[in-house]
Write a protein that holds these residues in place. Structure first.
Motif, short mmCIF file in Angstrom:
data_model
loop_
_atom_site.label_atom_id
_atom_site.label_comp_id
_atom_site.label_asym_id
_atom_site.label_seq_id
_atom_site.Cartn_x
_atom_site.Cartn_y
_atom_site.Cartn_z
N ASP A 31 0.85 -1.21 -0.10
CA ASP A 31 0.08 0.12 -0.10
C ASP A 31 0.82 1.18 0.02
O ASP A 31 1.60 1.35 0.91
CB ASP A 31 -0.99 0.11 1.20
N PRO A 32 0.92 2.01 -1.10
CA PRO A 32 1.65 3.21 -1.08
C PRO A 32 1.51 4.25 0.08
O PRO A 32 2.30 5.00 0.48
CB PRO A 32 1.23 3.93 -2.48
N ASN A 33 0.31 4.31 0.58
CA ASN A 33 -0.20 5.17 1.55
C ASN A 33 0.61 4.85 2.80
O ASN A 33 1.15 5.49 3.65
CB ASN A 33 -1.43 5.41 1.92
N ALA A 34 0.67 3.26 3.05
CA ALA A 34 1.15 2.82 4.34
C ALA A 34 2.54 3.06 4.28
O ALA A 34 3.49 3.21 5.02
CB ALA A 34 0.87 1.63 4.48
N GLN A 35 3.21 3.01 3.13
CA GLN A 35 4.70 3.02 2.62
C GLN A 35 5.09 4.55 3.21
O GLN A 35 6.02 4.96 3.79
CB GLN A 35 5.19 2.79 1.32
N LEU A 36 4.16 5.21 2.62
CA LEU A 36 4.61 6.97 2.89
C LEU A 36 4.23 7.08 4.26
O LEU A 36 5.24 7.74 4.91
CB LEU A 36 3.57 7.77 2.15
N ALA A 37 3.47 6.70 5.20
CA ALA A 37 3.45 6.81 6.69
C ALA A 37 4.43 6.21 7.09
O ALA A 37 5.04 7.08 8.27
CB ALA A 37 1.96 6.17 7.10
N ALA A 38 4.90 5.15 6.86
CA ALA A 38 6.02 4.66 7.45
C ALA A 38 7.34 5.50 7.26
O ALA A 38 8.30 5.74 8.16
CB ALA A 38 6.63 2.96 6.82
N ALA A 39 7.60 5.96 5.91
CA ALA A 39 8.57 6.85 5.54
C ALA A 39 8.68 8.09 6.53
O ALA A 39 9.74 8.57 6.91
CB ALA A 39 8.76 7.22 4.15
N GLU A 40 7.38 8.83 6.58
CA GLU A 40 7.24 9.88 7.41
C GLU A 40 7.73 9.54 8.83
O GLU A 40 8.16 10.45 9.50
CB GLU A 40 5.75 10.44 7.37
N GLN A 41 7.37 8.62 9.46
CA GLN A 41 7.54 8.31 10.63
C GLN A 41 8.92 7.98 11.19
O GLN A 41 9.58 8.28 11.76
CB GLN A 41 6.57 7.19 11.37
N GLU A 42 9.48 7.41 10.18
CA GLU A 42 11.10 7.28 10.08
C GLU A 42 11.85 8.50 10.06
O GLU A 42 12.75 8.77 10.65
CB GLU A 42 11.35 6.24 9.09
N MET A 43 11.28 9.47 9.23
CA MET A 43 11.99 10.90 9.15
C MET A 43 11.67 11.53 10.51
O MET A 43 12.65 12.21 10.89
CB MET A 43 11.27 11.46 7.80
N GLU A 44 10.56 11.54 11.08
CA GLU A 44 10.21 11.94 12.13
C GLU A 44 11.11 11.43 13.44
O GLU A 44 11.77 12.14 14.08
CB GLU A 44 8.74 11.95 12.70
N MET A 45 11.35 10.24 13.40
CA MET A 45 12.42 9.67 14.29
C MET A 45 13.79 9.93 14.23
O MET A 45 14.32 10.18 15.18
CB MET A 45 12.32 7.99 14.08
N VAL A 46 14.22 10.02 13.03
CA VAL A 46 15.51 10.69 12.67
C VAL A 46 15.77 11.96 13.07
O VAL A 46 16.90 12.36 13.68
CB VAL A 46 15.95 10.37 11.17
N THR A 47 14.77 12.92 12.71
CA THR A 47 14.80 14.25 12.89
C THR A 47 14.83 14.35 14.52
O THR A 47 15.82 15.27 14.98
CB THR A 47 13.57 14.90 12.24
N ASP A 48 14.17 13.66 15.41
CA ASP A 48 13.90 13.86 16.66
C ASP A 48 15.51 13.33 17.33
O ASP A 48 16.12 14.10 18.21
CB ASP A 48 13.01 12.82 17.31
N MET A 49 15.87 12.29 16.73
CA MET A 49 17.16 11.55 17.55
C MET A 49 18.20 12.46 17.04
O MET A 49 19.27 13.01 18.01
CB MET A 49 17.42 10.41 16.62
N PHE A 50 18.44 13.15 15.94
CA PHE A 50 19.45 14.34 15.60
C PHE A 50 19.08 15.44 16.49
O PHE A 50 20.42 16.12 16.99
CB PHE A 50 19.21 14.77 14.08
N ALA A 51 18.13 15.99 16.82
CA ALA A 51 17.83 17.07 17.63
C ALA A 51 18.25 16.83 19.03
O ALA A 51 18.96 17.69 19.71
CB ALA A 51 16.28 17.53 17.58
N ARG A 52 17.87 15.68 19.58
CA ARG A 52 18.52 15.19 20.87
C ARG A 52 19.88 15.15 20.95
O ARG A 52 20.62 15.49 21.83
CB ARG A 52 17.83 13.97 21.28
N ILE A 53 20.64 14.57 19.92
CA ILE A 53 21.98 14.42 19.88
C ILE A 53 22.65 16.02 19.96
O ILE A 53 23.55 15.97 20.66
CB ILE A 53 22.52 13.65 18.78
#
Length: 105
Positions: A31-53
Motif C-alpha cells: 500500500d503506497p499510503n502505508a509506505q508513505l506513512a512509514a517513511a514519514e514516521q522514520e523521518m520524524e524519528m531521525v529528526t528527533d534523534m538528531f535534535a536530541r544528539i
C-alpha cells in the motif's frame, strides 16, 4: 509518539503493528499510503534523534564563549565521543528490547 528506544509514549493499540517496508521489520508493504506513512514516521524519528544528539552534545562539549570560529580540538573530540556513545547506547538498548520482545512472543 515513537515509543521504546526513541523515548516516546506507548501506543494503546491491541492490534499488532503492521509490517513496514523497513529492513528487518516484517514484509514489504504494498500500500503506497502505508509506505508513505512509514517513511514519514522514520523521518520524524531521525529528526528527533538528531535534535536530541545536537542538544545533548552541544551542552556537554561546546564552550559557551565563542572566541574562535572553529571548534577547538577538545570540543571536536568531545563531540565525536558524545555522538559515538549516543549511538552505542541506542544500539544496545535496541538489541535488549528486541531480545525482550522475542522472549515474550
Amino acid at each position: 509518539m515513537f515509543g521504546g528506544v526513541f523515548g516516546g509514549g506507548s501506543q494503546n493499540s491491541t492490534q499488532p503493528a503492521a509490517p513496514t517496508g523497513l529492513p528487518g521489520m516484517g514484509q514489504m508493504q504494498t500500500d503506497p499510503n502505508a509506505q508513505l506513512a512509514a517513511a514519514e514516521q522514520e523521518m520524524e524519528m531521525v529528526t528527533d534523534m538528531f535534535a536530541r544528539i545536537n542538544d545533548l552534545c552541544y551542552k556537554k562539549c561546546l564552550i559557551q564563549r565563542y572566541n574562535d570560529e572553529e571548534l577547538t580540538k577538545a570540543e571536536s573530540v568531545c563531540a565525536d565521543r558524545c555522538v559515538a556513545k549516543f549511538f552505542q547506547i541506542n544500539r544496545e538498548v535496541s538489541d535488549k528490547l528486541a531480545k525482550y520482545s522475542q522472549a515474550n512472543q
